[in-house]
Scaffold this motif. Structure first.
Motif, PDB file in Angstrom:
ATOM      1  N   TYR A   1       0.816  -1.215   0.000  1.00  0.00           N
ATOM      2  CA  TYR A   1       0.000   0.000   0.000  1.00  0.00           C
ATOM      3  C   TYR A   1       0.850   1.267   0.000  1.00  0.00           C
ATOM      4  N   ASN A   2       2.003   1.230   0.648  1.00  0.00           N
ATOM      5  CA  ASN A   2       2.865   2.406   0.720  1.00  0.00           C
ATOM      6  C   ASN A   2       3.743   2.592  -0.514  1.00  0.00           C
ATOM      7  N   GLN A   3       3.686   1.626  -1.450  1.00  0.00           N
ATOM      8  CA  GLN A   3       4.558   1.679  -2.612  1.00  0.00           C
ATOM      9  C   GLN A   3       3.806   1.814  -3.929  1.00  0.00           C
ATOM     10  N   HIS A   4       2.805   0.972  -4.146  1.00  0.00           N
ATOM     11  CA  HIS A   4       2.159   0.951  -5.462  1.00  0.00           C
ATOM     12  C   HIS A   4       0.748   0.375  -5.339  1.00  0.00           C
ATOM     13  N   VAL A   5      -0.238   1.201  -5.670  1.00  0.00           N
ATOM     14  CA  VAL A   5      -1.639   0.778  -5.665  1.00  0.00           C
ATOM     15  C   VAL A   5      -2.284   1.235  -6.971  1.00  0.00           C
ATOM     16  N   ARG A   6      -3.050   0.339  -7.580  1.00  0.00           N
ATOM     17  CA  ARG A   6      -3.780   0.673  -8.799  1.00  0.00           C
ATOM     18  C   ARG A   6      -5.256   0.388  -8.568  1.00  0.00           C
ATOM     19  N   THR A   7      -6.128   1.278  -9.031  1.00  0.00           N
ATOM     20  CA  THR A   7      -7.567   1.053  -8.926  1.00  0.00           C
ATOM     21  C   THR A   7      -8.206   1.213 -10.299  1.00  0.00           C
ATOM     22  N   TYR A   8      -9.191   0.373 -10.566  1.00  0.00           N
ATOM     23  CA  TYR A   8      -9.908   0.406 -11.836  1.00  0.00           C
ATOM     24  C   TYR A   8     -11.407   0.351 -11.552  1.00  0.00           C
ATOM     25  N   ASP A   9     -12.126   1.368 -12.007  1.00  0.00           N
ATOM     26  CA  ASP A   9     -13.585   1.394 -11.888  1.00  0.00           C
ATOM     27  C   ASP A   9     -14.178   1.389 -13.282  1.00  0.00           C
ATOM     28  N   LEU A  10     -15.009   0.388 -13.529  1.00  0.00           N
ATOM     29  CA  LEU A  10     -15.562   0.166 -14.859  1.00  0.00           C
ATOM     30  C   LEU A  10     -17.089   0.247 -14.779  1.00  0.00           C
ATOM     31  N   THR A  11     -17.676   1.120 -15.594  1.00  0.00           N
ATOM     32  CA  THR A  11     -19.129   1.303 -15.601  1.00  0.00           C
ATOM     33  C   THR A  11     -19.665   1.037 -16.995  1.00  0.00           C
ATOM     34  N   ALA A  12     -20.646   0.154 -17.090  1.00  0.00           N
ATOM     35  CA  ALA A  12     -21.228  -0.190 -18.381  1.00  0.00           C
ATOM     36  C   ALA A  12     -22.022   0.977 -18.946  1.00  0.00           C
ATOM     37  N   ASP A  13     -22.040   1.081 -20.261  1.00  0.00           N
ATOM     38  CA  ASP A  13     -22.826   2.089 -20.968  1.00  0.00           C
ATOM     39  C   ASP A  13     -23.932   1.378 -21.734  1.00  0.00           C
ATOM     40  N   PRO A  14     -25.159   1.362 -21.188  1.00  0.00           N
ATOM     41  CA  PRO A  14     -26.253   0.629 -21.837  1.00  0.00           C
ATOM     42  C   PRO A  14     -26.567   1.142 -23.239  1.00  0.00           C
ATOM     43  N   ALA A  15     -26.191   2.378 -23.526  1.00  0.00           N
ATOM     44  CA  ALA A  15     -26.532   2.963 -24.816  1.00  0.00           C
ATOM     45  C   ALA A  15     -25.856   2.257 -25.977  1.00  0.00           C
ATOM     46  N   ASP A  16     -24.602   1.849 -25.793  1.00  0.00           N
ATOM     47  CA  ASP A  16     -23.880   1.220 -26.904  1.00  0.00           C
ATOM     48  C   ASP A  16     -23.297  -0.138 -26.538  1.00  0.00           C
ATOM     49  N   GLY A  17     -23.559  -0.624 -25.320  1.00  0.00           N
ATOM     50  CA  GLY A  17     -23.050  -1.928 -24.914  1.00  0.00           C
ATOM     51  C   GLY A  17     -21.605  -1.920 -24.489  1.00  0.00           C
ATOM     52  N   GLY A  18     -20.981  -0.735 -24.509  1.00  0.00           N
ATOM     53  CA  GLY A  18     -19.591  -0.627 -24.087  1.00  0.00           C
ATOM     54  C   GLY A  18     -19.486  -0.259 -22.617  1.00  0.00           C
ATOM     55  N   ALA A  19     -18.411   0.404 -22.257  1.00  0.00           N
ATOM     56  CA  ALA A  19     -18.198   0.790 -20.863  1.00  0.00           C
ATOM     57  C   ALA A  19     -17.134   1.876 -20.799  1.00  0.00           C
TER      58      ALA A  19
ATOM     59  N   ILE B   1      -1.441   5.050  -7.694  1.00  0.00           N
ATOM     60  CA  ILE B   1      -0.841   5.798  -6.601  1.00  0.00           C
ATOM     61  C   ILE B   1       0.473   5.113  -6.261  1.00  0.00           C
ATOM     62  N   GLN B   2       1.588   5.823  -6.467  1.00  0.00           N
ATOM     63  CA  GLN B   2       2.900   5.251  -6.210  1.00  0.00           C
ATOM     64  C   GLN B   2       3.503   5.804  -4.926  1.00  0.00           C
TER      65      GLN B   2
ATOM     66  N   THR C   1      -2.931   5.335 -18.052  1.00  0.00           N
ATOM     67  CA  THR C   1      -2.105   6.166 -17.173  1.00  0.00           C
ATOM     68  C   THR C   1      -0.650   6.217 -17.619  1.00  0.00           C
ATOM     69  N   GLY C   2      -0.201   5.189 -18.347  1.00  0.00           N
ATOM     70  CA  GLY C   2       1.190   5.146 -18.765  1.00  0.00           C
ATOM     71  C   GLY C   2       2.142   4.689 -17.686  1.00  0.00           C
ATOM     72  N   VAL C   3       1.611   4.274 -16.533  1.00  0.00           N
ATOM     73  CA  VAL C   3       2.451   3.814 -15.425  1.00  0.00           C
ATOM     74  C   VAL C   3       2.526   2.293 -15.469  1.00  0.00           C
ATOM     75  N   PRO C   4       3.708   1.713 -15.626  1.00  0.00           N
ATOM     76  CA  PRO C   4       3.811   0.249 -15.715  1.00  0.00           C
ATOM     77  C   PRO C   4       3.551  -0.426 -14.380  1.00  0.00           C
ATOM     78  N   PHE C   5       3.154  -1.688 -14.454  1.00  0.00           N
ATOM     79  CA  PHE C   5       3.016  -2.496 -13.250  1.00  0.00           C
ATOM     80  C   PHE C   5       4.403  -2.755 -12.666  1.00  0.00           C
ATOM     81  N   PRO C   6       4.508  -2.871 -11.344  1.00  0.00           N
ATOM     82  CA  PRO C   6       5.826  -3.147 -10.751  1.00  0.00           C
ATOM     83  C   PRO C   6       6.226  -4.597 -10.954  1.00  0.00           C
ATOM     84  N   ALA C   7       7.527  -4.839 -10.911  1.00  0.00           N
ATOM     85  CA  ALA C   7       8.021  -6.216 -10.974  1.00  0.00           C
ATOM     86  C   ALA C   7       7.659  -6.934  -9.679  1.00  0.00           C
TER      87      ALA C   7
END
Length: 242
Positions: A71-89, A96-97, A193-199
């Motif tokens: 938690y003190n080094q690298h945290v990533r969050t992803y929130d995904l919401t569907a769009d009923p209008a076109d079936g996408g999201a 947070i690094q 975001t352009g931020v790579p995942f940590p090793a």
């Protein structure tokens, strides 16, 4: 007072203030750019309290994935919401690094915790493929056993509203569930975001923070019902000088 002493004092004060605010606790209303609100509602956020409360069969499907690599080094969050209008999201990604505590300003100790953010529009086929990757990862099957996750550990937490039903799942490293996830690569490809995942460290090894590290030190217990302890409180903190 020397510069080193002043820096340590500012760091301790910053984390003491953060700890005091966290002790109050509050419910999450979703992702936020405010670092104070995010820390105060973190447990509620990763448990998906807001998604559980709003989940209904006639509402939009929503998904939340949190990657914790200390938690003190690298945290990533992803929130995904569907769009009923076109079936996408729409995917909202945040990273947070590690904070440079040596440069922490005691007057605004959480100023540099806002992180990187990006939004990505998913087409209907992309969204369908992502949901399939969750299914293949067993996300909708729940957590097989009760798990205790340390703040300096590595794990995925996944929850959301799928087909009018709220779900919760967890994938601790290096458990086979973590190794076998199918959603990590699609997320990385969609992450703007352009931020790579940590090793990742080799299985069986652990890189503990130095004893004088003033960062947060807590644990959460989870099962298929979500986070079951601690709930609103952020858990025990280790503060420098204590």
């Amino acid at each position: 007072m020397t510069q080193t002493t002043a820096t340590r004092a500012a760091t301790r004060l910053g984390w003491t203030l953060a700890g005091a605010m966290l002790a109050a606790g509050c419910a999450s209303s979703g992702p936020t750019d405010n670092p104070v609100a995010r820390r105060m509602s973190w447990i509620s956020y990763v448990s998906g309290d807001d998604l559980r409360t709003s989940c209904r069969s006639d509402g939009p499907e929503r998904y939340r994935l949190v990657f914790n690599a200390d938690y003190n080094q690298h945290v990533r969050t992803y929130d995904l919401t569907a769009d009923p209008a076109d079936g996408g999201a729409v995917l909202e990604a945040r990273v947070i690094q590690a904070t440079d505590l040596a440069r922490m300003d005691a007057s605004d100790p959480l100023a540099n915790l806002r992180g990187a953010k990006a939004q990505t529009k998913l087409t209907a086929p992309q969204f369908a493929a992502f949901i399939a990757s969750l299914t293949e990862s067993g996300a909708f099957d729940g957590v097989p056993d009760r798990l205790r996750l340390r703040s300096n550990g590595i794990y995925w937490l996944v929850n959301g509203c799928h087909g009018g039903r709220w779900f919760f799942s967890a994938y601790p490293y290096p458990d086979h569930r973590f190794v076998d996830v199918r959603f990590a690569d699609p997320l990385a490809a969609l992450d703007g975001t352009g931020v790579p995942f940590p090793a990742l460290p080799a299985p069986g090894t652990r890189s503990d923070r130095p004893r004088d590290d003033p960062g947060a030190d807590f644990q959460i217990d989870v099962d298929a019902n979500g986070v079951i302890g601690p709930t609103r409180l952020f858990g025990p903190w280790t503060l420098a000088g204590r």
